[in-house]
Motif scaffolding. Sequence first.
Motif, PDB file in Angstrom:
ATOM      1  N   THR A   1       0.835  -1.208   0.000  1.00 17.27           N
ATOM      2  CA  THR A   1       0.000   0.000   0.000  1.00 17.27           C
ATOM      3  C   THR A   1       0.860   1.245   0.000  1.00 17.27           C
ATOM      4  O   THR A   1       0.579   2.234  -0.698  1.00 17.27           O
ATOM      5  N   GLN A   2       1.957   1.214   0.795  1.00 18.34           N
ATOM      6  CA  GLN A   2       2.857   2.363   0.840  1.00 18.34           C
ATOM      7  C   GLN A   2       3.511   2.594  -0.515  1.00 18.34           C
ATOM      8  O   GLN A   2       3.725   3.738  -0.940  1.00 18.34           O
ATOM      9  N   ASP A   3       3.889   1.488  -1.180  1.00 18.72           N
ATOM     10  CA  ASP A   3       4.473   1.613  -2.526  1.00 18.72           C
ATOM     11  C   ASP A   3       3.513   2.293  -3.483  1.00 18.72           C
ATOM     12  O   ASP A   3       3.920   3.112  -4.322  1.00 18.72           O
ATOM     13  N   ILE A   4       2.221   1.926  -3.355  1.00 18.92           N
ATOM     14  CA  ILE A   4       1.218   2.542  -4.223  1.00 18.92           C
ATOM     15  C   ILE A   4       1.120   4.039  -3.938  1.00 18.92           C
ATOM     16  O   ILE A   4       1.031   4.869  -4.842  1.00 18.92           O
ATOM     17  N   MET A   5       1.163   4.400  -2.635  1.00 19.75           N
ATOM     18  CA  MET A   5       1.076   5.815  -2.258  1.00 19.75           C
ATOM     19  C   MET A   5       2.220   6.612  -2.839  1.00 19.75           C
ATOM     20  O   MET A   5       2.073   7.784  -3.191  1.00 19.75           O
ATOM     21  N   GLU A   6       3.380   5.963  -2.972  1.00 14.74           N
ATOM     22  CA  GLU A   6       4.528   6.662  -3.545  1.00 14.74           C
ATOM     23  C   GLU A   6       4.288   7.033  -5.004  1.00 14.74           C
ATOM     24  O   GLU A   6       4.867   7.991  -5.519  1.00 14.74           O
ATOM     25  N   GLU A   7       3.417   6.256  -5.687  1.00 14.03           N
ATOM     26  CA  GLU A   7       3.093   6.566  -7.083  1.00 14.03           C
ATOM     27  C   GLU A   7       2.235   7.819  -7.184  1.00 14.03           C
ATOM     28  O   GLU A   7       2.097   8.403  -8.267  1.00 14.03           O
ATOM     29  N   PHE A   8       1.616   8.237  -6.072  1.00 16.05           N
ATOM     30  CA  PHE A   8       0.716   9.382  -6.067  1.00 16.05           C
ATOM     31  C   PHE A   8       1.389  10.628  -5.483  1.00 16.05           C
ATOM     32  O   PHE A   8       0.744  11.480  -4.896  1.00 16.05           O
ATOM     33  N   THR A   9       2.720  10.760  -5.645  1.00  8.40           N
ATOM     34  CA  THR A   9       3.444  11.920  -5.116  1.00  8.40           C
ATOM     35  C   THR A   9       3.496  13.026  -6.142  1.00  8.40           C
ATOM     36  O   THR A   9       3.581  12.791  -7.352  1.00  8.40           O
ATOM     37  N   CYS A  10       3.520  14.241  -5.658  1.00  5.27           N
ATOM     38  CA  CYS A  10       3.604  15.422  -6.534  1.00  5.27           C
ATOM     39  C   CYS A  10       5.059  15.623  -6.945  1.00  5.27           C
ATOM     40  O   CYS A  10       5.956  15.648  -6.079  1.00  5.27           O
TER      41      CYS A  10
ATOM     42  N   LEU B   1       6.954  16.594  -3.700  1.00  4.78           N
ATOM     43  CA  LEU B   1       7.313  15.218  -3.364  1.00  4.78           C
ATOM     44  C   LEU B   1       6.473  14.652  -2.220  1.00  4.78           C
ATOM     45  O   LEU B   1       6.899  13.762  -1.487  1.00  4.78           O
ATOM     46  N   GLU B   2       5.281  15.213  -2.023  1.00  6.31           N
ATOM     47  CA  GLU B   2       4.329  14.709  -1.056  1.00  6.31           C
ATOM     48  C   GLU B   2       3.149  14.081  -1.808  1.00  6.31           C
ATOM     49  O   GLU B   2       3.012  14.239  -3.026  1.00  6.31           O
ATOM     50  N   VAL B   3       2.308  13.334  -1.036  1.00  8.76           N
ATOM     51  CA  VAL B   3       1.104  12.762  -1.667  1.00  8.76           C
ATOM     52  C   VAL B   3       0.271  13.904  -2.238  1.00  8.76           C
ATOM     53  O   VAL B   3       0.109  14.955  -1.608  1.00  8.76           O
TER      54      VAL B   3
ATOM     55  N   CYS C   1      -0.787  17.840 -20.737  1.00 14.50           N
ATOM     56  CA  CYS C   1       0.124  16.759 -21.127  1.00 14.50           C
ATOM     57  C   CYS C   1      -0.186  15.456 -20.423  1.00 14.50           C
ATOM     58  O   CYS C   1       0.346  14.407 -20.772  1.00 14.50           O
ATOM     59  N   GLY C   2      -1.032  15.503 -19.360  1.00 15.91           N
ATOM     60  CA  GLY C   2      -1.424  14.298 -18.643  1.00 15.91           C
ATOM     61  C   GLY C   2      -0.740  14.116 -17.310  1.00 15.91           C
ATOM     62  O   GLY C   2      -1.083  13.187 -16.567  1.00 15.91           O
ATOM     63  N   HIS C   3       0.235  14.980 -16.933  1.00 13.54           N
ATOM     64  CA  HIS C   3       0.903  14.868 -15.644  1.00 13.54           C
ATOM     65  C   HIS C   3       0.071  15.525 -14.555  1.00 13.54           C
ATOM     66  O   HIS C   3      -0.653  16.490 -14.808  1.00 13.54           O
ATOM     67  N   ASN C   4       0.178  14.977 -13.324  1.00 13.58           N
ATOM     68  CA  ASN C   4      -0.614  15.452 -12.197  1.00 13.58           C
ATOM     69  C   ASN C   4       0.268  16.164 -11.168  1.00 13.58           C
ATOM     70  O   ASN C   4       1.424  15.748 -10.907  1.00 13.58           O
ATOM     71  N   PHE C   5      -0.265  17.218 -10.539  1.00 14.07           N
ATOM     72  CA  PHE C   5       0.424  18.005  -9.518  1.00 14.07           C
ATOM     73  C   PHE C   5      -0.600  18.428  -8.470  1.00 14.07           C
ATOM     74  O   PHE C   5      -1.808  18.425  -8.709  1.00 14.07           O
ATOM     75  N   CYS C   6      -0.076  18.827  -7.287  1.00 16.16           N
ATOM     76  CA  CYS C   6      -0.951  19.471  -6.310  1.00 16.16           C
ATOM     77  C   CYS C   6      -1.414  20.799  -6.894  1.00 16.16           C
ATOM     78  O   CYS C   6      -0.638  21.506  -7.570  1.00 16.16           O
TER      79      CYS C   6
END
Length: 478
Positions: A7-16, A20-22, A31-36
């Motif tokens: 689960t933690q590994d998955i959360m790392e995929e959702f970092t800005c 560099l936080e969730v 372009c398809g990239h996600n940010f806070c």
Amino acid sequence: MASSKHTQDIMEEFTCPVCLEVLNVPVMLECGHNFCKSCIDSVWESKKQPSCPECRQECTAGKYAMNRLLANVIKSVQIQCQKEEGPNTCEKAQLCMEHNIRLDLFCQDDYILLCSLCVPEHHGHTFLTLQKALDMYKDKLTTSLSYQQSSLKHFKEIMCQQEMKMSEITANARSLQLHITSEFAMLYQFLQQKEESLVQQLKKEKTEILREMEENLRKIKENINAFQESISNIQLQLQQQDAPTFLKEIKSFVESLKNVQKEDDCQRVVAYNLSLGLYKGPLAYGVWKEMKSILSPGLSNLVLDTNTAHPNLILSDDLTSIKRGNKRQELPDYPKRFDICPFVLGLEGFISGRHYWEVEVKNKTGWCVGVAKESINRKGYIIPSPENGYWTLYLGNQNKYVVCKTPRKYIKLWEKAQRIGMYLDCEGGQVSFYKADNMSHLYTFTDTFTERIYPFFSPCNNDGDKNAEPLKLFHLKL
């Protein structure tokens, strides 16, 4: 533990990529990239031409879209982390990841939880306390649930009604098929009986004629044998050379020749013929005339009721035709006489059985025909509709065939009808109209008849001389 690490590994995929936080309030660039949301706003404040911090692709007019789907996924994973890591993690998840204070507000515009310090980042948005948001959305879901349950019940009722209608159609089709089969079976039986009767009559006549001819033929054969025997005797007698012997029996011999001659004089050929006109004439027409006795319903030869006719209507002496006159006649104002509308009823009404009649409408530009119940109002202006006890078909302007009901129904015919047929089934509650020229169906009313029903006719207005022709009841003469 393995599950927690996954689960933690998955959360790392959702970092800005910026903080560099969730991802907090994730937004997606072109372009398809996600940010806070706060991170990308901060980066773009210092740039004249907004671009993606990760791939450097320029972003038109600094546009991005809220990625609610990703936000919901992150929220789900966070909840899973809370379950795996225990109460301390759950309490941590209730804290704002950016400001580390309690999430105590709900943004109605972005559908996310936030703290009081996050409010400036959601300028112009509407906020609710968590309890109010919980109560409001539970109320909405409760209302939606009630509506959905009501709709489900409604659609189930409609489904049952549709299935019942389908069953009715199937049952009606089966009943009508049996009716068709029964009607034609009666005709087949009648025609078969007529055919068998004529064939048997022909066989009987043939047998009687052949019996007499065979008897005559037997006699002819006997005569042939007699002549052959006589010829042989004559030839033997001629061979006799002795005169006394020849003349001794000549008298009896000559007398026997006279008897043979008599048989020849009375023998004739029997030359009877079959009754050609009986078996090879207008058979179909003759059977058609006889078939009238079994037709049900046959063609009713109706006449009109003078006591119901509007004073402007002129009826023929035999009460089979009707036309509109130019002036009002002095007639008794009977209760059953029409006084405003140019209507008239048939003399005979029907309370049971099936009945069919026809009326000639050729050369007319307007008419109205059908049936009416006995208790109809006959005074004043009348709209001949089922609501008022009339079931009628009307020809109006521009050759429009109109079914007189609410709303009106229009029927298009490629060729103008010369004769209209009307069928009434009292017990079946049916009134049908036909183009009697070829018996094509025009329209059918269905209703419940609880009183006597009368044929109804109106020649309508004369329209100058364009519609002056009379309506004529058609009588089939056989």
